[in-house]
Scaffold this motif. Structure first.
Motif, PDB file in Angstrom:
ATOM      1  N   GLU A  45       2.326 -10.004  -4.183  1.00  0.00           N
ATOM      2  CA  GLU A  45       1.255 -10.586  -3.372  1.00  0.00           C
ATOM      3  C   GLU A  45       1.629 -10.649  -1.893  1.00  0.00           C
ATOM      4  O   GLU A  45       0.770 -10.474  -1.031  1.00  0.00           O
ATOM      5  N   THR A  46       2.896 -10.871  -1.585  1.00  0.00           N
ATOM      6  CA  THR A  46       3.280 -11.095  -0.190  1.00  0.00           C
ATOM      7  C   THR A  46       4.215 -10.037   0.391  1.00  0.00           C
ATOM      8  O   THR A  46       4.279  -9.862   1.600  1.00  0.00           O
ATOM      9  N   HIS A  47       4.957  -9.324  -0.456  1.00  0.00           N
ATOM     10  CA  HIS A  47       5.939  -8.376   0.068  1.00  0.00           C
ATOM     11  C   HIS A  47       6.273  -7.345  -0.999  1.00  0.00           C
ATOM     12  O   HIS A  47       5.858  -7.465  -2.156  1.00  0.00           O
ATOM     13  N   HIS A  99       7.121   7.139   2.096  1.00  0.00           N
ATOM     14  CA  HIS A  99       7.551   8.405   1.516  1.00  0.00           C
ATOM     15  C   HIS A  99       8.035   8.237   0.076  1.00  0.00           C
ATOM     16  O   HIS A  99       8.512   9.193  -0.530  1.00  0.00           O
ATOM     17  N   GLU A 100       7.940   7.045  -0.450  1.00  0.00           N
ATOM     18  CA  GLU A 100       8.161   6.808  -1.867  1.00  0.00           C
ATOM     19  C   GLU A 100       6.920   6.137  -2.436  1.00  0.00           C
ATOM     20  O   GLU A 100       6.212   5.418  -1.733  1.00  0.00           O
ATOM     21  N   ILE A 101       6.646   6.376  -3.687  1.00  0.00           N
ATOM     22  CA  ILE A 101       5.408   5.870  -4.281  1.00  0.00           C
ATOM     23  C   ILE A 101       5.408   4.346  -4.269  1.00  0.00           C
ATOM     24  O   ILE A 101       6.390   3.705  -4.640  1.00  0.00           O
ATOM     25  N   LEU A 102       4.297   3.795  -3.849  1.00  0.00           N
ATOM     26  CA  LEU A 102       4.108   2.346  -3.803  1.00  0.00           C
ATOM     27  C   LEU A 102       3.159   1.919  -4.915  1.00  0.00           C
ATOM     28  O   LEU A 102       2.038   2.429  -5.025  1.00  0.00           O
ATOM     29  N   TYR A 103       3.604   0.980  -5.749  1.00  0.00           N
ATOM     30  CA  TYR A 103       2.764   0.331  -6.756  1.00  0.00           C
ATOM     31  C   TYR A 103       2.580  -1.111  -6.306  1.00  0.00           C
ATOM     32  O   TYR A 103       3.567  -1.861  -6.222  1.00  0.00           O
ATOM     33  N   ALA A 104       1.344  -1.507  -6.018  1.00  0.00           N
ATOM     34  CA  ALA A 104       1.103  -2.834  -5.464  1.00  0.00           C
ATOM     35  C   ALA A 104       0.197  -3.654  -6.380  1.00  0.00           C
ATOM     36  O   ALA A 104      -0.890  -3.217  -6.761  1.00  0.00           O
ATOM     37  N   SER A 105       0.666  -4.860  -6.733  1.00  0.00           N
ATOM     38  CA  SER A 105      -0.119  -5.801  -7.521  1.00  0.00           C
ATOM     39  C   SER A 105      -0.595  -6.922  -6.609  1.00  0.00           C
ATOM     40  O   SER A 105       0.210  -7.577  -5.947  1.00  0.00           O
ATOM     41  N   HIS A 106      -1.896  -7.147  -6.557  1.00  0.00           N
ATOM     42  CA  HIS A 106      -2.473  -8.130  -5.646  1.00  0.00           C
ATOM     43  C   HIS A 106      -3.578  -8.877  -6.374  1.00  0.00           C
ATOM     44  O   HIS A 106      -4.155  -8.381  -7.346  1.00  0.00           O
ATOM     45  N   SER A 107      -3.873 -10.070  -5.907  1.00  0.00           N
ATOM     46  CA  SER A 107      -4.954 -10.845  -6.527  1.00  0.00           C
ATOM     47  C   SER A 107      -6.300 -10.136  -6.418  1.00  0.00           C
ATOM     48  O   SER A 107      -7.210 -10.386  -7.208  1.00  0.00           O
ATOM     49  N   ARG A 108      -6.466  -9.229  -5.452  1.00  0.00           N
ATOM     50  CA  ARG A 108      -7.697  -8.458  -5.307  1.00  0.00           C
ATOM     51  C   ARG A 108      -7.717  -7.249  -6.250  1.00  0.00           C
ATOM     52  O   ARG A 108      -8.774  -6.628  -6.439  1.00  0.00           O
ATOM     53  N   ILE A 129      -1.907  -3.957  -0.006  1.00  0.00           N
ATOM     54  CA  ILE A 129      -0.519  -3.500   0.101  1.00  0.00           C
ATOM     55  C   ILE A 129       0.262  -4.450   0.991  1.00  0.00           C
ATOM     56  O   ILE A 129      -0.312  -5.200   1.778  1.00  0.00           O
ATOM     57  N   PRO A 130       1.601  -4.470   0.871  1.00  0.00           N
ATOM     58  CA  PRO A 130       2.406  -5.381   1.700  1.00  0.00           C
ATOM     59  C   PRO A 130       2.101  -5.226   3.193  1.00  0.00           C
ATOM     60  O   PRO A 130       1.834  -4.117   3.676  1.00  0.00           O
ATOM     61  N   GLU A 188       6.996 -11.292 -14.057  1.00  0.00           N
ATOM     62  CA  GLU A 188       7.520  -9.976 -14.414  1.00  0.00           C
ATOM     63  C   GLU A 188       7.955  -9.216 -13.159  1.00  0.00           C
ATOM     64  O   GLU A 188       9.020  -8.584 -13.125  1.00  0.00           O
ATOM     65  N   ILE A 189       7.131  -9.270 -12.128  1.00  0.00           N
ATOM     66  CA  ILE A 189       7.462  -8.571 -10.884  1.00  0.00           C
ATOM     67  C   ILE A 189       8.672  -9.209 -10.215  1.00  0.00           C
ATOM     68  O   ILE A 189       9.560  -8.507  -9.698  1.00  0.00           O
ATOM     69  N   ARG A 190       8.752 -10.531 -10.264  1.00  0.00           N
ATOM     70  CA  ARG A 190       9.905 -11.229  -9.689  1.00  0.00           C
ATOM     71  C   ARG A 190      11.182 -10.856 -10.447  1.00  0.00           C
ATOM     72  O   ARG A 190      12.250 -10.673  -9.831  1.00  0.00           O
TER      73      ARG A 190
END
Length: 389
Positions: free
Chosen positions: A80-82, A196-205, A246-247, A366-368
Motif C-alpha cells: 500500500e505504501t512502498h 526495468h524489473e517487473i512490478l507487482y503492486a497490491s493496493h486497496s484500489r 503503484i509505490p 503475506e506481503i510483509r
C-alpha cells in the motif's frame, strides 16, 4: 497427406514442437485456423523462465532473444505504501528473460520457413479422428475442399477454445476451474518503462503490474471488475488509476503517453485431465489456463512441449515408449505446481469484491512476510523462476 505428428494449432507451442521434431528428424504438419498475420498480431506474455529460454536455444531460435531480450534478475513487489525487491538470481542462481511472445512466434516462423516446415494456415473445420485406434487422422477444410492428414500422433496445441480437448469423451475428461471476479486491463505504450524489473503492486484500489518489452515499449495492467467494457477506459483514466496503485517513488517517475493497444483479459484457473487420450496429446492452453500473475502460461506450454518432444523422440529414435506413457502424469504434475503458485499470488495481490477487513489484513501480512523473510522470498523465487523439467 501423410506425416508422423499432426499438430493442431500454429501458435508458439505448436510451432516450437514442430521445430524441435524437425531437428530430431521427425516429420510434422501444423494446422492453424487463423492467418499468419493474425497469429503474429496477438499481444501476449513476455516473461520467460530459464527452462523456456534453454528450450528456445535448443530449438535454434534463441539468437535474437539472446541479443535483444532483457535479462531479469528480480521482481519488485509493491504494498500500500512502498515496494521492495526480491532478488531472484541471488536466491535461485537463475534469471528470467523478457522477450515477447510475438517475437518468439516470429523467430519460430522464420525457422520453419528456412527449414521448409509445413504450416497450413486458414485450416477450417479441423477434426481429429481415430484417436483410440492405431491409425489416427485429421480432416480440415481449405479453399472449399476437405483434406485429410494421416499420422501416428496428434498434438493438440490449439488453445482453450480448440477442438482437441473437446475430442476427448466427456466420460473420460475431468475439468477443474476457478473463475476470478475481475480481469486485467492491459495497455501497450511507446514510453520508457517505469521500472526495468517487473512490478507487482497490491493496493486497496486494486492490483497493478508494470512490465517492459524494450527501452521504449511498456506493458502496464490494472485490475478491473469482471465484465468491465474496455470502452470505459480512456488513456487519461488508465494512467490516473495506474499511478495511484503503484509505490509513490515509481509513480513520480512514470512517463505517460498515448496507448497503442488496450484490451481486457478475464482471469481463470483451469486444468483438464488426462493430458493424453489414445493418440492425442494436449499441450498448453488446450489443457490448462493460469492467471497471468507470475507469468506461467507460456512457460507451462513450453514445458509441455519439452515433455512431449522428448517422449516422441524416444519413441521414434530409441523405440522407447516410457515417455509416451508418462507424458500426462509428468506434465500435469508441473502444471499443478504452477497452478498453485499462480492461484496463491493472485489471491494475495488482488482485491476481491466480497473481501472483509480481515481478508485485507491477511494479504498485507503475506506481503510483509515476503518483505522481511528470506525463507519466504526463497520459496517464492523458486516457484517464480520455474521448476526444473
Amino acid at each position: 497427406m501423410r506425416t508422423q505428428v499432426c499438430i493442431i494449432g500454429g501458435g508458439p507451442s505448436g510451432l516450437l514442437l514442430s521445430q524441435l521434431l524437425h531437428l530430431a528428424g521427425i516429420d510434422s504438419v501444423v494446422l492453424e485456423r487463423r492467418t499468419r498475420d493474425y497469429v503474429l498480431g496477438r499481444i501476449r506474455a513476455g516473461v520467460l523462465e530459464s527452462g523456456t529460454v534453454d528450450l528456445l536455444r535448443k530449438a535454434k531460435v534463441g539468437d535474437r532473444m539472446d541479443r535483444q531480450g532483457i535479462v531479469d534478475d528480480g521482481i519488485v513487489v509493491g504494498g500500500e505504501t512502498h515496494g521492495f525487491r526480491i532478488d531472484i538470481k541471488a536466491l535461485t542462481g537463475k534469471s528470467m528473460m523478457v522477450w515477447g511472445q510475438t517475437e518468439i512466434t516470429q523467430d519460430l516462423y522464420d525457422a520453419r520457413d528456412a527449414m521448409g516446415g509445413t504450416v497450413i494456415h486458414e485450416a477450417e473445420a479441423v477434426k481429429p479422428h481415430g484417436l483410440d485406434s492405431d491409425a489416427p487422422y485429421v480432416t480440415y477444410h481449405k479453399d472449399g475442399t476437405e483434406h485429410r492428414i494421416d499420422c501416428d500422433w496428434i498434438a493438440g496445441c490449439d488453445g482453450f477454445h480448440g477442438v482437441s480437448r473437446q475430442s476427448i469423451p466427456r466420460t473420460v475428461l475431468k475439468e477443474y476451474e476457478r473463475i476470478y471476479p475481475f480481469g486485467w486491463l492491459g495497455v501497450l505504450s511507446e514510453t520508457p518503462p517505469v521500472t526495468h524489473e517487473i512490478l507487482y503492486a497490491s493496493h486497496s484500489r486494486g492490483f497493478a503490474l508494470a512490465s517492459l518489452r524494450n527501452e521504449n515499449l511498456s506493458r502496464y495492467y490494472v485490475q478491473v471488475p469482471q465484465g468491465e467494457p474496455v470502452e470505459n477506459w480512456s488513456d487519461d483514466r488508465f494512467w490516473d488509476e495506474f499511478k495511484a496503485r503503484i509505490p509513490g517513488d515509481l509513480a513520480d517517475k512514470l512517463v505517460t503517453g498515448p496507448t497503442i493497444e488496450k484490451s481486457i483479459a478475464p482471469l481463470r484457473s483451469y486444468a483438464a485431465e488426462p493430458m493424453r487420450w489414445g493418440r492425442l496429446f494436449l499441450v498448453g492452453d488446450a489443457a490448462h489456463i493460469v492467471p497471468p500473475t507470475g507469468a506461467k502460461g507460456l512457460n507451462l506450454a513450453a514445458s509441455d512441449v519439452h515433455y512431449l518432444f522428448e517422449a516422441l523422440k524416444a519413441h521414434y529414435l530409441d523405440h522407447d515408449d516410457a515417455g509416451i506413457e508418462g507424458y500426462a502424469q509428468k506434465a500435469a504434475a508441473r502444471v499443478w505446481q504452477a497452478m498453485r503458485f499462480s492461484w496463491w499470488f493472485t489471491t494475495v495481490m488482488h482485491r476481491f469484491p466480497d473481501q472483509s477487513g480481515f481478508d485485507r489484513r491477511m494479504q498485507e501480512s503475506e506481503i510483509r512476510l515476503l518483505e522481511t523473510s528470506k525463507t519466504a522470498q526463497a520459496a517464492m523465487a523458486e516457484l517464480y523462476v520455474g521448476a526444473p523439467y
